[in-house]
Design a protein around this motif. Structure first.
Motif, short mmCIF file in Angstrom:
data_model
loop_
_atom_site.label_atom_id
_atom_site.label_comp_id
_atom_site.label_asym_id
_atom_site.label_seq_id
_atom_site.Cartn_x
_atom_site.Cartn_y
_atom_site.Cartn_z
N ILE A 9 0.86 -1.18 0.00
CA ILE A 9 0.00 0.00 0.00
C ILE A 9 0.90 1.24 0.00
N PRO A 10 0.40 2.36 -0.54
CA PRO A 10 1.22 3.57 -0.56
C PRO A 10 1.40 4.16 0.83
N VAL A 11 2.53 4.83 1.00
CA VAL A 11 2.83 5.55 2.24
C VAL A 11 2.92 7.04 1.91
N TYR A 29 5.36 8.58 -1.36
CA TYR A 29 6.81 8.60 -1.47
C TYR A 29 7.41 7.22 -1.20
N SER A 30 6.57 6.26 -0.83
CA SER A 30 7.07 4.93 -0.53
C SER A 30 5.90 3.95 -0.55
N GLU A 31 6.22 2.68 -0.34
CA GLU A 31 5.20 1.65 -0.18
C GLU A 31 5.59 0.79 1.01
N ILE A 32 4.58 0.11 1.57
CA ILE A 32 4.80 -0.77 2.71
C ILE A 32 3.92 -1.99 2.52
N GLU A 33 4.34 -3.10 3.10
CA GLU A 33 3.57 -4.33 2.97
C GLU A 33 2.15 -4.13 3.53
N ARG A 34 1.17 -4.59 2.74
CA ARG A 34 -0.24 -4.49 3.17
C ARG A 34 -0.45 -5.40 4.38
N PRO A 35 -0.94 -4.84 5.50
CA PRO A 35 -1.22 -5.69 6.66
C PRO A 35 -2.35 -6.68 6.35
N LYS A 36 -2.30 -7.85 6.97
CA LYS A 36 -3.32 -8.89 6.72
C LYS A 36 -4.73 -8.38 7.01
N PHE A 37 -4.89 -7.58 8.05
CA PHE A 37 -6.23 -7.10 8.39
C PHE A 37 -6.78 -6.10 7.35
N TYR A 45 -4.14 2.86 2.78
CA TYR A 45 -2.84 3.52 2.67
C TYR A 45 -2.26 3.70 4.07
N ALA A 46 -1.00 4.11 4.11
CA ALA A 46 -0.32 4.36 5.37
C ALA A 46 0.20 5.79 5.37
N VAL A 47 0.45 6.32 6.56
CA VAL A 47 0.99 7.67 6.70
C VAL A 47 2.11 7.64 7.73
N LEU A 48 3.23 8.21 7.37
CA LEU A 48 4.34 8.39 8.30
C LEU A 48 4.06 9.66 9.09
N ILE A 49 4.04 9.54 10.40
CA ILE A 49 3.71 10.68 11.26
C ILE A 49 4.90 11.64 11.33
N TYR A 50 4.60 12.89 11.10
CA TYR A 50 5.59 13.96 11.15
C TYR A 50 5.14 14.95 12.22
N GLY A 51 5.95 15.18 13.22
CA GLY A 51 5.60 16.11 14.28
C GLY A 51 5.00 15.42 15.49
N HIS A 60 6.30 11.27 16.52
CA HIS A 60 7.04 11.47 15.28
C HIS A 60 7.65 10.13 14.84
N ALA A 61 7.49 9.78 13.57
CA ALA A 61 8.04 8.58 12.93
C ALA A 61 7.20 7.32 13.12
N ASP A 62 6.07 7.38 13.85
CA ASP A 62 5.15 6.25 13.87
C ASP A 62 4.52 6.14 12.48
N ILE A 63 4.01 4.97 12.16
CA ILE A 63 3.30 4.76 10.90
C ILE A 63 1.88 4.34 11.24
N VAL A 64 0.90 5.00 10.61
CA VAL A 64 -0.50 4.63 10.82
C VAL A 64 -1.04 4.00 9.54
N PHE A 65 -1.93 3.03 9.71
CA PHE A 65 -2.58 2.35 8.60
C PHE A 65 -4.02 2.84 8.54
#
Length: 133
Positions: A9-11, A29-37, A45-51, A60-65
């Motif tokens: 999925i896109p990040v 800007y990136s992709e990450i493996e699609r979680p099974k759920f 999609y996923a989002v890299l947390i900034y701030g 900061h730097a957590d990833i949310v699905f």
């Protein structure tokens, strides 16, 4: 006919020039493996947390699905997609409530509620978090 969804999925998460939110013009800007759920969630999609707007819930730097097919419930985390002219940008916030013509979300650091006109935003529920630490 069952369509097989991509294994990645896109990040998103590249910060906007003004530092508030991230660019969401369908340019991940990136992709990450699609979680099974999320195996059957079209548009996930996923989002890299900034701030640190949502400390202590997110850092900061957590990833949310994100599941764009689910609306957030009160006190859940969400992505607020804001249409601003030709640009769409995303904000990571905690959902508070909705009225007929508005959606209220909040940051936690500092604690601040913000109302957005319903006609310029979409809300997507954050389904899971991968903590960076």
């Amino acid at each position: 006919i069952v369509t097989e969804l991509a294994p990645e999925i896109p990040v998103y998460g590249l910060p906007r020039m003004d530092g508030d939110g991230f660019s969401f013009n369908q340019m991940a800007y990136s992709e990450i493996e699609r979680p099974k759920f999320m195996a059957k969630v079209d548009g996930a999609y996923a989002v890299l947390i900034y701030g640190n707007h949502l400390v202590p819930r997110l850092n900061h730097a957590d990833i949310v699905f994100v599941n764009p097919q689910q609306r957030p419930a009160p006190n859940t985390l969400c992505i607020v997609l804001v249409r601003d002219g030709n640009e769409t940008f995303g904000l990571v916030r905690e959902y508070v409530k909705s009225g007929e013509n508005y959606h209220t979300v909040q940051t936690l650091e500092p604690l601040e509620e913000i109302d957005y006109p319903a006609h310029i935003v979409d809300l997507h529920r954050i389904a899971a978090v991968r903590f960076s630490t």
